[in-house]
Design a protein around this motif. Structure first.
Motif, PDB file in Angstrom:
ATOM      1  N   MET A  87       0.829  -1.199   0.000  1.00 48.29           N
ATOM      2  CA  MET A  87       0.000   0.000   0.000  1.00 48.29           C
ATOM      3  C   MET A  87       0.870   1.259   0.000  1.00 48.29           C
ATOM      4  O   MET A  87       1.835   1.370   0.746  1.00 48.29           O
ATOM      5  CB  MET A  87      -0.854  -0.025   1.270  1.00 48.29           C
ATOM      6  CG  MET A  87      -1.673   1.197   1.475  1.00 48.29           C
ATOM      7  SD  MET A  87      -3.323   0.923   0.795  1.00 48.29           S
ATOM      8  CE  MET A  87      -4.153   2.383   1.416  1.00 48.29           C
ATOM      9  N   ARG A  88       0.478   2.169  -0.843  1.00 50.90           N
ATOM     10  CA  ARG A  88       1.150   3.473  -0.873  1.00 50.90           C
ATOM     11  C   ARG A  88       0.111   4.563  -0.686  1.00 50.90           C
ATOM     12  O   ARG A  88      -1.010   4.417  -1.183  1.00 50.90           O
ATOM     13  CB  ARG A  88       1.879   3.663  -2.215  1.00 50.90           C
ATOM     14  CG  ARG A  88       3.110   2.809  -2.280  1.00 50.90           C
ATOM     15  CD  ARG A  88       3.255   1.845  -3.417  1.00 50.90           C
ATOM     16  NE  ARG A  88       2.190   0.988  -3.842  1.00 50.90           N
ATOM     17  CZ  ARG A  88       2.013   0.632  -5.118  1.00 50.90           C
ATOM     18  NH1 ARG A  88       2.804   1.096  -6.063  1.00 50.90           N
ATOM     19  NH2 ARG A  88       1.033  -0.189  -5.458  1.00 50.90           N
ATOM     20  N   PHE A  89       0.479   5.612   0.010  1.00 53.13           N
ATOM     21  CA  PHE A  89      -0.494   6.659   0.341  1.00 53.13           C
ATOM     22  C   PHE A  89       0.109   8.031   0.060  1.00 53.13           C
ATOM     23  O   PHE A  89       1.211   8.334   0.521  1.00 53.13           O
ATOM     24  CB  PHE A  89      -0.868   6.547   1.826  1.00 53.13           C
ATOM     25  CG  PHE A  89      -1.908   7.551   2.267  1.00 53.13           C
ATOM     26  CD1 PHE A  89      -3.264   7.309   2.072  1.00 53.13           C
ATOM     27  CD2 PHE A  89      -1.531   8.734   2.894  1.00 53.13           C
ATOM     28  CE1 PHE A  89      -4.225   8.236   2.486  1.00 53.13           C
ATOM     29  CE2 PHE A  89      -2.489   9.662   3.309  1.00 53.13           C
ATOM     30  CZ  PHE A  89      -3.835   9.408   3.104  1.00 53.13           C
ATOM     31  N   LEU A  90      -0.606   8.835  -0.708  1.00 54.71           N
ATOM     32  CA  LEU A  90      -0.137  10.213  -0.953  1.00 54.71           C
ATOM     33  C   LEU A  90      -1.200  11.185  -0.460  1.00 54.71           C
ATOM     34  O   LEU A  90      -2.386  11.040  -0.783  1.00 54.71           O
ATOM     35  CB  LEU A  90       0.112  10.460  -2.445  1.00 54.71           C
ATOM     36  CG  LEU A  90       1.203   9.641  -3.127  1.00 54.71           C
ATOM     37  CD1 LEU A  90       1.288  10.014  -4.611  1.00 54.71           C
ATOM     38  CD2 LEU A  90       2.550   9.860  -2.452  1.00 54.71           C
ATOM     39  N   HIS A  91      -0.760  12.133   0.318  1.00 50.01           N
ATOM     40  CA  HIS A  91      -1.660  13.154   0.851  1.00 50.01           C
ATOM     41  C   HIS A  91      -1.319  14.484   0.178  1.00 50.01           C
ATOM     42  O   HIS A  91      -0.264  15.062   0.430  1.00 50.01           O
ATOM     43  CB  HIS A  91      -1.462  13.243   2.374  1.00 50.01           C
ATOM     44  CG  HIS A  91      -2.336  14.273   3.040  1.00 50.01           C
ATOM     45  ND1 HIS A  91      -2.105  14.736   4.301  1.00 50.01           N
ATOM     46  CD2 HIS A  91      -3.450  14.922   2.611  1.00 50.01           C
ATOM     47  CE1 HIS A  91      -3.028  15.620   4.632  1.00 50.01           C
ATOM     48  NE2 HIS A  91      -3.847  15.750   3.613  1.00 50.01           N
ATOM     49  N   LEU A  92      -2.213  14.954  -0.724  1.00 50.10           N
ATOM     50  CA  LEU A  92      -1.912  16.142  -1.525  1.00 50.10           C
ATOM     51  C   LEU A  92      -2.772  17.319  -1.088  1.00 50.10           C
ATOM     52  O   LEU A  92      -3.997  17.291  -1.252  1.00 50.10           O
ATOM     53  CB  LEU A  92      -2.190  15.863  -3.009  1.00 50.10           C
ATOM     54  CG  LEU A  92      -1.636  14.571  -3.606  1.00 50.10           C
ATOM     55  CD1 LEU A  92      -1.971  14.507  -5.102  1.00 50.10           C
ATOM     56  CD2 LEU A  92      -0.125  14.483  -3.393  1.00 50.10           C
ATOM     57  N   LEU A  93      -2.145  18.337  -0.549  1.00 51.21           N
ATOM     58  CA  LEU A  93      -2.906  19.555  -0.256  1.00 51.21           C
ATOM     59  C   LEU A  93      -3.331  20.151  -1.594  1.00 51.21           C
ATOM     60  O   LEU A  93      -2.503  20.368  -2.479  1.00 51.21           O
ATOM     61  CB  LEU A  93      -2.053  20.563   0.514  1.00 51.21           C
ATOM     62  CG  LEU A  93      -2.824  21.832   0.902  1.00 51.21           C
ATOM     63  CD1 LEU A  93      -3.843  21.531   1.995  1.00 51.21           C
ATOM     64  CD2 LEU A  93      -1.897  22.945   1.351  1.00 51.21           C
TER      65      LEU A  93
END
Ligand SMILES: Cc1cc2nc3c(=O)[nH]c(=O)nc-3n(C[C@H](O)[C@H](O)[C@H](O)COP(=O)(O)OP(=O)(O)OC[C@H]3O[C@@H](n4cnc5c(N)ncnc54)[C@H](O)[C@@H]3O)c2cc1C
Ligand SMILES: Cc1ncc(C[n+]2csc(CCOP(=O)(O)OP(=O)(O)O)c2C)c(N)n1
Ligand code: SF4
Ligand code: SF4
Ligand code: SF4
Ligand SMILES: [Mg+2]
Lengths: 302, 555
Positions: A198-204
């Protein structure tokens, strides 16, 4: 071109994003690195609209529209189907903050805990924008929304989604924003490079109408979020190794807030401003500490 | 794959196959439209010649040396020369310096590098021969520039000068260590290779008259400079030596020292040059100036060099009398004080009545120069004795033009070049060749508030550095070196490219709508651009502007 950003486009013109939409820009930039062998799963969110009404859609890749709470689990299913077909397609769950921090959280946590081979990307505009600017658990302290009006602005701090994700010990998680496109593209490549988990990106992702600001300041506002430590840029490997990828500078917090009408009352409320300042500084210190502990070799250096 | 058959029972899922771009023409949402504006960088606006600085800087960065050289020579044929001696008015205007307080882009150093690097490039071939013969009188920068452009049009050009070699003040005034004669020789050789004829040792008023020229040539450009030293009004004037003559002798290698202690009267660039040359010849030198360092007309840089060379400065002194005193000169100076500002805005020196005496072996005058207009027919002159000229240097004689220091009094090399180019253009217009000249529409200048500093690297400015073998005060070798290509490229990196698209790609990267198409450079797709204005706000040099949609759609 001076930028290390691919020229190829996988998002068509004619999307239904508002003027200066950070969500649209985030998608456009992310797809440049994800490439065409990708399937996207969209829960209910602005992007359900941005992609266009039937019978047209904007992305060069297959998109599955699905229910608000299900992004991670539908992506898990699509990935399983692709595996059965023997294909190495990248499967992305692309959700808003509501579909990530709130109603989408249990599915996300489940997928993360099982370490599903998907990329979950949250484009975070800090409220339910699609339905008319209602607060979410991502809405930061002091924010105006239609459900946290000027008389009673958001009181609670923004949920620490990265902390929750890190607690699942997934191989890769990172924060990024389209205001730093090369940092963003590098993190997409890093996420792609780690397969099998699993990979997670949090983009403002700025929302000019929801943030009550001029559209042409969309990039500037995201840049200031990073410069003021409101939204630090970093990555977390295996839930433990923290690396700050862009160092903030001395820009005062007010310079971030003052571009946005949603912080008008906050700027006038000295006590709340102090509280927010304390929160931002505290979170930064925790991050800095984790960064330093992850990189003993860099002790002393910034 | 058994067990999956039940999938067939699912109702059909609606699928979108066409692109949004087929039907959603989002350009219709727009109330403002970004367009590429044809605007001028403030540096270019500050340059008297209007050289398109960011354009050639971009060419250099992309390795297009020939294009860069052509961009400069379209407005200034002699970057090797101005790149060494120009007071660089461009740099005073640099948006980067104005907005950040950092030092401006080192434009003159870049120009110098380009001049040197482009030295062996062929100049644009002259257009087809026109059969017109043009005379230029005076081979200083004004005459050289006029000759250069007139020859490019295809005219046969002959340059007359009273001195043995062409170049004017470039050769006979500016000292060798600032502008080596080699550079002047090579620039003249460039002009000769373009088949411009030089006739030296012939003087207007002595060997021929203006009427002679008008009879034999289709047009005449006069640029005989301002080569006369003004009288100082000092009692004992005859004992003063001319600064200009001294510099000319120094340039010819025949200058001698009157003795070990010398004084220079004046505070301009000529005074600095005389003082610094005297230092190089071994004298102890004092500059006598009636105001203070703040009011000196000399370029600040030249003053600093003079100080570094060990020249002494005496402020607020005005020589009143000079008398012989044995082998020496006794100079009586009156002390001054500064009163109210004069017309030039500088504080006016007022006498105090207090005097003192100083002794020197030689005293040089360098208080300013004026033009000798006596050689011209009275019809060309006005009541003050100066030439009566129009904006392009036109005189009462339709085909006679004049410019440079002759017209303005002592000015600068680049202003002389501009006068030469302007007259060449005016002559071409008279002769029916205006088509070879580019249109000159007035351009709006990119104001400092428009630029976006986010993407500029913050590193220090590079200036020409002191040449290794030329340590003052003994040497006449060129005192600075041209920067290396690597240094130039690093310096160029700091430039924001105000008003000039250098294909940085910033607008393309940040458009949320993909409405900027990249074909070797940005193109705005107005069918889909929603007018958010991000591209305009983020472009470092503000190449684009937002215009009201109604103004363009209903134009
Ligand atoms: C010592 C000194 C230092 C300077 N330093 C700088 C500097 O660092 N930077 C800068 O930008 N500017 C400098 N200047 C100013 C600059 O050199 C002049 O503004 C410029 O050279 C003027 O060009 P011009 O073509 O009008 O005249 P000039 O360069 O004076 O050329 C006039 C030419 O006409 C010839 N001539 C005169 N009368 C006749 C005649 N009757 N017949 C035929 N030929 C004739 C002369 O021999 C001369 O060659 C300096 C000037 C001086 C004197
Ligand atoms: C179960 C359910 N509840 C409510 C909705 C209505 N709804 C659609 S989008 C949305 C908000 C989405 O917010 P977010 O995830 O932050 O995305 P954004 O619109 O801000 O991009 C809501 C409440 C829904 N579609 N499904
Ligand atoms: S930044 Fe470059 S283009 Fe802009 S004024 Fe300075 S030198 Fe000229
Ligand atoms: S960034 Fe794109 S949509 Fe916005 S004004 Fe520029 S071209 Fe138009
Ligand atoms: S952002 Fe860069 S590529 Fe776009 S117009 Fe400005 S200079 Fe040109
Ligand atoms: Mg949202």
């Amino acid at each position: 071109m001076r930028w290390v950003v691919p020229e190829a486009e996988h998002m068509a013109e004619g999307t239904l994003g508002c003027q200066g939409c950070g969500g649209a820009l985030s998608m456009r930039l992310v797809l440049k690195e994800l490439g065409k062998d990708t399937v996207a799963v969209l829960p209910a969110c602005c992007w359900s609209i941005i992609d266009g009404p039937w019978p047209v859609h904007a992305l060069d890749i297959p998109v599955l529209h699905t229910a608000f709470e299900t992004a991670a689990v539908v992506a898990t299913g699509v990935k399983a189907a692709k595996e059965i077909q023997g294909k190495d397609t990248t499967v992305v769950a692309w959700a808003g903050d509501g579909g990530t921090f709130d109603i989408g959280l249990q599915a996300l946590s489940g997928a993360a805990e099982r370490n599903e081979d998907i990329v979950f990307i949250c484009y975070d505009n800090e409220a339910y924008m699609n339905t008319g600017i209602q607060r979410s658990s991502s809405t930061p302290t002091g924010t105006w929304t239609t459900t946290t009006p000027d008389q009673r602005p958001e009181a609670r701090p923004k949920k620490d989604i990265m902390g929750i994700i890190a607690a699942h010990r997934i191989p890769y998680a990172a924060t990024a924003t389209a205001a730093y496109p090369e940092d963003l593209e590098r993190k997409v490549r890093a996420a792609m490079a780690i397969k099998g988990g699993m990979r997670f990106l949090h983009l403002l992702s700025v929302c000019p109408p929801g943030w009550k600001m001029e559209a042409d300041q969309a990039i500037e506002v995201m840049r200031r979020a990073v410069r003021t430590k409101v939204f630090p840029l970093y990555e977390i490997r295996n839930g433990r190794e923290y690396t700050i990828t862009r160092w903030p500078d001395d820009l005062p917090l007010e310079d971030y807030f003052s571009l946005q009408g949603r912080f008008k009352t906050l700027l006038e409320d000295e006590a709340m401003l102090e509280l927010v300042r304390g929160n931002v500084e505290e979170r930064w210190q925790i991050l800095l500490d984790r960064h330093q502990r992850s990189h003993p070799e860099l002790a002393g250096a910034e | 794959m058994s067990g999956l058959e039940h999938v067939d029972d699912y109702p059909e899922i609606p699928v979108s196959l066409a692109s949004t771009s087929t039907i959603l023409k989002t350009g219709a949402w727009r109330s403002v439209r970004p367009i590429f504006a044809n605007r001028m960088a403030p540096c270019s606006a500050g340059c008297p010649a209007g050289v398109r600085i960011p354009a050639y800087i971009d060419d250099i960065k992309e390795g297009r040396l020939e294009a860069a050289y052509a961009t400069v020579t379209a407005r200034n044929p002699f970057p090797r020369i101005t790149g060494r001696v120009c007071p660089h008015m461009c740099e005073d205007n640099c948006n980067l310096a104005i907005t950040t307080g950092e030092e401006s882009i080192s434009i003159r150093s870049i120009e110098r590098w380009l001049g040197d690097a482009g030295m062996d490039l062929p100049d644009p071939a002259a257009d087809a021969e026109t059969g017109k013969r043009i005379a230029v009188v005076g081979s200083g920068p004004a005459g050289m520039a006029a000759a250069y452009y007139l020859r490019r049009t295809g005219h046969e050009v002959t340059v007359f000068d009273q001195r043995p070699q062409p170049g004017g003040i470039l050769r006979y005034g500016i000292p060798e260590y600032r502008l080596p004669s080699e550079v002047v020789d090579e620039e003249i050789a460039r002009l000769e290779s373009m088949e411009i004829n030089f006739h030296n040792n012939v003087a207007l008023g002595r060997d021929f008259t203006l009427d002679d020229l008008e009879a034999a040539y289709a047009a005449v450009f006069i640029a005989t400079g301002a080569g006369q030293e003004k009288l100082t009004g000092i009692d004992g004037e005859g004992l003063l030596e001319s600064g200009l003559d001294f510099l000319e002798a120094a340039n010819r290698g025949t200058a001698t020292l009157p003795g070990p202690r010398c004084a220079v009267v004046g505070g301009g660039n000529v005074a600095m040059d005389v003082a610094r040359v005297l230092r190089r010849l071994g004298a102890d030198v004092s500059v006598l100036y009636r105001r203070t360092a703040n009011e000196m007309p000399a370029i600040a840089e030249e003053y600093e060099h003079a100080v570094a060379d060990g020249v002494h400065f005496h402020w607020l002194v005005l020589p009143r009398t000079i008398k012989k005193d044995g082998a020496q000169l006794r100079v009586t100076v009156e002390e001054m004080w500064l009163g109210e500002p004069d017309e030039s805005g500088r504080l006016r020196p007022e006498p105090t009545g207090v005097t003192c005496e100083m002794h020197f072996d030689g005293v040089f005058s360098a208080i300013g120069e004026t033009a000798d207009t006596g050689v011209f027919p009275p019809r060309l002159r006005n009541d003050d004795g100066w030439l009566d000229l129009g904006e392009d240097g036109e005189t009462v004689d339709q085909m006679v033009f004049a410019g440079g220091d002759l017209a303005t009094g002592p000015a600068t090399v680049i202003e002389a070049i501009v006068a030469g180019r302007r007259a060449a253009r005016a002559i071409d217009e008279q002769l029916g060749f205006s088509a070879v000249w580019p249109a000159e529409e007035p351009l709006e200048v990119v104001p400092p508030k428009d630029i976006n500093l986010t993407y500029m690297p913050h590193h220090d400015r590079s200036d020409d550095h002191a040449a290794a073998g030329a340590t003052a005060p003994a040497s006449f070798a060129e005192e600075t070196d041209t920067l290396s290509e690597a240094e130039i490229l690093e310096e160029i990196d700091r430039c924001l490219s105000c008003g000039h698209c250098n294909n940085c790609g910033t607008c393309f990267v940040f458009c949320p709508d993909g409405a900027i198409i990249w074909d070797d450079g940005p193109r705005i797709d107005h069918e889909f651009c929603k007018g958010c204005g991000i591209c305009v706000a983020e472009c470092p040099g503000h190449v684009m502007v937002l215009v009201n949609e109604r103004d363009v759609s209903h134009a």
